[in-house]
Structure formats: structure tokens, C-alpha cells
Design an enzyme around this catalytic site. Structure first.
Site, mmCIF file in Angstrom:
data_model
loop_
_atom_site.group_PDB
_atom_site.id
_atom_site.type_symbol
_atom_site.label_atom_id
_atom_site.label_comp_id
_atom_site.label_asym_id
_atom_site.label_seq_id
_atom_site.Cartn_x
_atom_site.Cartn_y
_atom_site.Cartn_z
ATOM 1 N N PHE A 114 0.800 -1.216 0.000
ATOM 2 C CA PHE A 114 0.000 0.000 0.000
ATOM 3 C C PHE A 114 0.831 1.263 0.000
ATOM 4 C CE2 PHE A 114 -2.708 -3.251 1.570
ATOM 5 C CZ PHE A 114 -3.889 -2.996 0.908
ATOM 6 N N ASP A 149 -6.326 -6.957 11.079
ATOM 7 C CA ASP A 149 -4.962 -7.423 10.782
ATOM 8 C C ASP A 149 -4.145 -7.572 12.066
ATOM 9 O OD1 ASP A 149 -3.012 -8.370 9.127
ATOM 10 O OD2 ASP A 149 -2.380 -6.420 8.354
HETATM 11 N N1 LIG Z 1 3.003 3.991 15.059
HETATM 12 C C1 LIG Z 1 4.135 3.292 14.902
HETATM 13 N N2 LIG Z 1 5.126 3.425 15.785
HETATM 14 C C2 LIG Z 1 6.277 2.735 15.623
HETATM 15 N N3 LIG Z 1 6.510 1.886 14.615
HETATM 16 C C3 LIG Z 1 5.546 1.717 13.709
HETATM 17 C C4 LIG Z 1 4.302 2.406 13.800
HETATM 18 N N4 LIG Z 1 3.536 2.044 12.752
HETATM 19 C C5 LIG Z 1 4.266 1.160 12.043
HETATM 20 N N5 LIG Z 1 5.458 0.960 12.606
HETATM 21 C C6 LIG Z 1 6.531 0.080 12.139
HETATM 22 O O1 LIG Z 1 6.830 0.403 10.813
HETATM 23 C C7 LIG Z 1 7.106 -0.755 10.068
HETATM 24 C C8 LIG Z 1 6.214 -0.764 8.849
HETATM 25 O O2 LIG Z 1 4.947 -1.048 9.321
HETATM 26 P P1 LIG Z 1 3.557 -0.928 8.596
HETATM 27 O O3 LIG Z 1 2.737 -2.060 9.090
HETATM 28 O O4 LIG Z 1 2.989 0.394 8.816
HETATM 29 O O5 LIG Z 1 3.839 -1.038 7.077
HETATM 30 P P2 LIG Z 1 4.170 -2.288 6.235
HETATM 31 O O6 LIG Z 1 4.020 -3.505 7.058
HETATM 32 O O7 LIG Z 1 5.457 -2.024 5.627
HETATM 33 O O8 LIG Z 1 3.094 -2.236 5.128
HETATM 34 P P3 LIG Z 1 1.562 -2.612 5.163
HETATM 35 O O9 LIG Z 1 0.876 -1.384 5.643
HETATM 36 O O10 LIG Z 1 1.275 -2.941 3.768
HETATM 37 O O11 LIG Z 1 1.361 -3.747 6.132
HETATM 38 C C9 LIG Z 1 6.901 -1.930 11.005
HETATM 39 O O12 LIG Z 1 8.123 -2.334 11.527
HETATM 40 C C10 LIG Z 1 6.079 -1.368 12.108
HETATM 41 O O13 LIG Z 1 6.317 -1.978 13.321
#
Ligand SMILES: Nc1ncnc2c1ncn2[C@@H]1O[C@H](COP(=O)(O)OP(=O)(O)OP(=O)(O)O)[C@@H](O)[C@H]1O
Length: 582
Positions: free
Chosen positions: A18, A137
């Protein structure tokens, strides 16, 4: 790089289907506080629906803001905006370690540690569900253990991503092309597009099992005969009561899981402390307790406050003070006006239901005939939207668990989840009446209700039709009756379109739009019996109809309700539309 002339990106945290996630600093705050930027790319570049996605994005952001404001175990939303065709959420940065990273670095967790995490998270989940929202999720990657206080924080709510995945069908209807969730951690009803509160319970249960065993769901075999997930062999020294709680959480049939996060919490605490009486799983509902709102109705109270009060109710085992539910950040929002607001949401049948649903909102009587099947192979309701060729996620996690959403093969043409071709919940067979001819002014003959106990047979109706209905218009009473036929047939896209656009976009009633609507009518209501319909008044453009209804809920309860409908005549589509119901 300065985003929105304000946020300076420090590093990339992750990138997925995304968009990307960044750690950033807010240059306009004196502390230059850290924040997380979630950049979301619409999966469909069709400019026609950009505006639609944008509006939905705004609605979802508003919900995230509220969730983060009311629970300190959900990141706060600092800002949201769209720029160059992309959408951004600026969130509180939670300094800590995801549960997945923790297991990778420290190995599997003890029963006590996992129990503590569950006991800390379940009130958060209960709060989220109390707002009518399914996370969709929950998994070890989406729970961060905060360094500051050791509490688990729930990140990455799925609805925004689903919004970003909006596409347009050939017929011009907007729909969602993706199933949000992570294979293995997501139960089968969710993988066929029907997430419900119990889906989060399942995901949390699978998360707990991962923490205890280090095994991803795909690595755990199922009993081929019963479909039961054979996880206990990997965690043999657990307290039987604790293992039973997890077993119940991961039942294949949603109605066999806990009725609510709160029930799971109570069960955990019950087996945790000898001083707390055991609470049977199928605890009878206490109608005096506040209850989850139907999913389509956002109850504008401070839900965390409400939740806190719920835990203080008599007849409820006391909660261990050490594990007291999360007290909201903003404790100044008190007004508990469930009756009024849910009453306003009656269109979705909510009035009496607020009290009826109680914590058993998703439970169907335990006569559910659906055989237990294996999770991955015997899903009884195959989805036309799933890509079968999507490889099952991962073998063993390295740094994190792949959270890729399942995409459809043809995003442009997938049916909406409520299309009739979509599999019906086999666990709750619904009998339906033949739709009445919508333009016939002839009163429908009375049909005897042969209802047997526990068997839902739709009642057909002694009606009062107007003595001289205008020739050009269909009968308002028949319209209302047909509306409920549509509901009972689960023809929910059609019935949704029978609401005026204003009513459809009423955020209090339908915080997540059509999603909330089907969450209620499909997720909670099995059948609506229309006992009586009276025309109160009618002119060329408006009509008022009173209906006496009986809601048969999936939890086995029934709730009578009197509803007054306001209808407006829509000359363009040549039909009545519901503008209000209370
Ligand atoms: N609010 C937050 N505070 C600290 N770390 C975060 C936060 N939101 C996400 N992360 C970290 O950022 C990284 C990316 O997470 P996120 O789930 O947002 O995106 P993704 O997994 O790359 O993509 P998708 O949204 O498609 O699942 C992960 O390691 C997650 O733990």
C-alpha cells in the site's frame, strides 16, 4: 525531504503493497517529536474514484483519530492529508519492539508473559469493537511492546488500506478489491470478505500461539478429521485452562469463539485467579449492561469510559486491578446516550438491539451445523475474489511476518462482498420470503406464522395499505416490506441503495459506510420479521410508515422494535427512499 512542509523523513520503516512507512520528525513542534508517516497509494489510479477514495480516507482518518485519542494503546493520529495523488497518515511513533521482533530476538514467550499481553490488549480490542470497528490485521507484526511502559500497542488498522483499495465495478458501483488481513492469522470468514468482531479474536488467538510456540499458523498442522489446529504439541506445558481459552479463540466457526473480547478477558482472568469465580463461556447476557453497538452505529460516547464502566458492572467478575482495562486518555467525554443515538440508527435495526446484543453480539445459538473444517484447505465458503495462487505466507519469520494483503485477480471486476454470488454464511441458514410485487396496491394476504422454537420462519404481515394510494407511486408500506425482504435475502447492496444519500453518508449511523451497514445486517442480524406495517401519512413526495418488527439475531436472541420510517419519493428512480427511521 520535508513532507507537507513539515515532516522530515528520518528513515524508512517498511514498505508494503500500500505504500511506505517512514520514521520522521515534526519540524513544527518545539520538541521535534518523532512521528510515523504512513504513505498510502491508491491501488487504482482511476481519477474518477479518487474523490471517493479521498472522502473515505477522511472518514477512516476521523475514526483513527478517535481511537487514538481514547486509548493509549493505539497510536494517536496527528494529521492526515493527501498530496500528489497519495494519502498520508501522520501517527504517534511508538518506541518499542513488535511481538514478532521480540520472538525473533528473544525466543518464544512464557505462558505468563503471553497471558499478560492478552489481558492488556483485550480491553483495547473490546473498546475498538465497541466502536463497531474490526481491526482486521491483528498479528505479531502489528503489536508493539512499548519501551516506555511495556504495554502492547495495536497498530495498523485495516480499514484505511481497504479504503485505498477502492475500485469501480463495470456497473459503476464502487467496491473494494482486496481482502485485508494476513493469511494464517486471518480466519476463513475474513478471507472471504466477511470480517467480524470474532475475526479479531481468532487473529489474537493465533498471535498468542505464535508467541508461545514460535510457529506461524501455516506451520501448524490441522487434524484432517476435525479441522482442529494442533498447536498444543508445540507448547506442552501450558495450564489447561489457558490452553482452552486459546482453543476457544481460534475455533473455525466464528460463533464458537468468544462472544466478545471482554468475554475472552473474563475467561482468561477466571482461570488465572482462584479468587475470581469461573465464568462459563456461554454466559447468559445481562441486558442491563452496556453492549457493543451494532457495527454500523458509532455511539458517540467515550467508549473507553463506557468500557471502563462495563467492567465495573455487578455480575461481572471483578477485574484484577493490575490488569484493569485501559482508561481513556480523554476522560472528559462522558455523555452516555446510547438509547438516543442508537435509536437514531434504527434504520439499521439498532434500537432495542443495543441492549439485546450485549456481549453476545456475534454468537449464534450453538446449533450451528457447519462442520469444522481445516483452515486453509476446507474453507466451506470459497471466495470468488481470492487469488488461489497467492502463496501461503512465509515459512518462518526472519525479521517480520509478511503482511501482504490478498489481492484479487481482477481488481476492476470483483463483486462486492454482498453480491448474491458471494457465499452465504452456511452456519446461519436464512429462510426468505418471496419479494412482494413492489407496485401492487393489493394488500398481501395474511400467512400463518408457523414458527417453531429456534426456527426462523419469516412472518408475513397483516398490513394496512392506504385506501387511495397515488397511482404513480408504489405503496410506502410495500416498500418497507420489500426493504426487509431485501435484508432477509441479504440483498444488502440493493437495500443500502434504498436509503437516501444523506442517510447513507450519516457517519453516526454508518461510521464506515456500507461496511458498517453489512456488518450489522449480515454480521449480527439473521432475520427480520415484519409483524405489522401501518401507513401513517402520505402525500406525493413524502410518506410516514410505522413498522412493528422482530429482529432475530445471530446470537439467538430476539428483539421486538417499533420503527417509524420517513420516506421520500425519488422521482428519478421512481421509488421511495428511506430518509430516516427511528
Ligand atoms: N506507530 C508506529 N510506531 C512505531 N513503529 C511503527 C508504527 N507504525 C508502524 N510501525 C513500524 O513500521 C514498520 C512498517 O509497518 P507498517 O505495518 O505500517 O507497514 P508495512 O508492514 O510495511 O506495510 P503494510 O501497511 O502494507 O502492512 C513496522 O516495523 C512497524 O512496526
Amino acid at each position: 525531504m520535508l513532507l507537507n512542509t513539515r515532516y522530515r523523513v528520518i528513515q524508512t520503516l517498511g514498505s508494503g503493497g500500500f505504500g511506505e512507512t517512514f520514521l520522521a520528525e515534526d519540524t513544527q513542534m518545539p520538541s521535534k517529536r518523532r512521528c510515523v508517516i504512513k504513505q498510502l497509494k491508491p491501488i487504482n489510479n482511476n481519477p474518477e474514484i479518487y474523490q471517493l477514495v479521498k472522502e473515505r480516507f477522511q472518514r477512516e482518518a476521523a475514526i483513527l483519530e478517535e481511537l487514538g485519542d481514547n486509548s493509549n494503546q493505539i497510536p494517536r493520529l496527528y494529521a492526515y492529508f493527501s498530496e500528489n495523488g497519495q494519502f498520508y497518515l501522520i501517527q504517534e511513533y511508538i518506541e518499542g519492539q513488535t511481538l514478532n521482533a521480540k520472538v525473533q530476538s528473544q525466543g518464544v514467550m512464557s505462558e505468563n508473559a503471553v497471558r499478560d499481553i492478552l489481558i492488556s490488549l483485550l480491553p483495547v480490542l473490546d473498546y475498538v469493537h465497541g466502536r463497531g470497528i474490526v481491526h482486521r490485521d491483528i498479528k505479531p507484526d502489528n503489536i508493539i511492546i512499548r519501551h516506555l511502559d511495556g504495554k502492547p500497542v495495536l497498530i495498523d488498522f485495516g480499514a484505511v488500506k481497504e479504503t485505498i483499495g477502492t475500485v469501480v465495478t463495470p456497473s459503476g458501483n464502487s467496491t473494494r478489491s482486496i481482502v485485508i488481513g494476513t493469511p494464517g492469522f486471518m480466519p476463513s470468514e475474513q478471507s472471504v470478505g466477511r470480517p467480524m468482531f470474532a475475526s479479531d479474536i481468532y487473529s489474537l488467538g493465533m498471535t498468542a500461539i505464535f508467541l508461545l510456540t514460535g510457529k506461524l499458523p501455516q506451520e501448524i498442522p490441522n487434524d484432517p478429521a476435525t479441522g482442529v489446529i494442533l498447536w498444543r504439541q508445540y507448547a506442552s506445558s501450558l495450564t489447561p485452562g489457558f490452553a482452552m481459552v486459546l482453543d476457544k479463540a481460534i475455533q473455525f466457526v466464528p460463533q464458537h469463539r468468544f462472544n466478545s473480547a471482554r468475554d475472552m478477558l473474563i475467561a482468561l482472568q477466571s482461570q488465572n485467579s482462584a479468587s475470581i469465580p469461573t465464568v462459563p463461556y456461554s454466559q447468559p447476557p445481562n441486558y442491563n449492561q452496556a453492549s457493543y453497538p451494532p457495527p454500523q452505529n458509532t455511539v458517540p460516547i467515550s467508549p473507553a469510559n463506557q468500557q471502563y464502566q462495563q467492567y465495573q458492572q455487578p455480575n461481572t467478575p471483578p477485574i484484577n486491578q493490575n490488569n484493569a482495562p485501559q482508561i481513556p486518555r480523554s476522560s472528559n467525554t462522558k455523555g452516555i446516550i446510547i438509547g438516543a443515538v442508537i435509536g437514531a440508527g434504527l434504520l439499521s435495526g439498532a434500537i432495542v438491539l443495543a441492549s439485546m446484543l450485549n456481549r453476545q453480539g456475534q454468537q449464534v445459538a450453538d446449533t450451528d451445523p457447519t462442520p469444522v473444517a481445516t483452515l486453509s484447505e476446507q474453507t466451506p465458503t470459497p471466495s470468488p475474489t481470492l487469488d488461489d495462487s497467492e502463496p501461503p505466507v512465509i515459512s518462518r519469520p526472519k525479521n517480520r511476518i509478511t503482511p501482504r494483503p490478498i489481492r484479487t485477480r481482477e481488481p476492476e471486476v470483483v463483486p462486492t462482498p454482498i453480491d448474491s454470488e458471494f457465499p452465504t454464511d452456511t452456519s446461519t441458514p436464512i429462510e426468505t420470503t418471496e419479494p412482494l410485487p413492489s407496485l401492487s396496491p393489493t394488500p398481501t394476504p395474511e400467512i400463518t406464522n408457523t414458527k417453531a422454537p429456534d426456527v426462523v420462519v419469516p412472518t408475513v404481515i397483516p398490513k394496512q395499505t392506504p385506501s387511495n394510494p397515488p397511482q404513480a407511486q408504489s405503496s410506502p408500506t410495500e416498500f418497507v416490506e420489500n426493504y426487509y425482504n431485501g435484508i432477509n435475502n441479504k440483498n444488502l447492496q440493493k437495500t443500502w441503495n434504498q436509503l437516501t444519500p444523506t442517510l447513507r453518508s450519516n457517519r453516526k449511523l454508518h461510521p464506515r459506510g456500507f461496511d458498517s451497514y453489512i456488518g450489522w445486517w449480515d454480521g449480527q442480524v439473521q432475520q427480520v420479521q415484519v409483524d405489522r406495517i401501518n401507513l401513517v401519512e402520505q402525500n406525493d413526495s413524502r410518506a410516514t410508515v410505522d413498522a412493528q418488527l422482530n429482529y432475530v439475531l445471530r446470537n439467538g436472541k430476539q428483539a421486538p422494535a417499533s420503527v417509524r420510517f420517513s420516506l421520500v419519493w425519488d422521482a428519478e428512480s421512481n421509488q421511495w427512499l428511506i430518509s430516516d427511521a427511528r
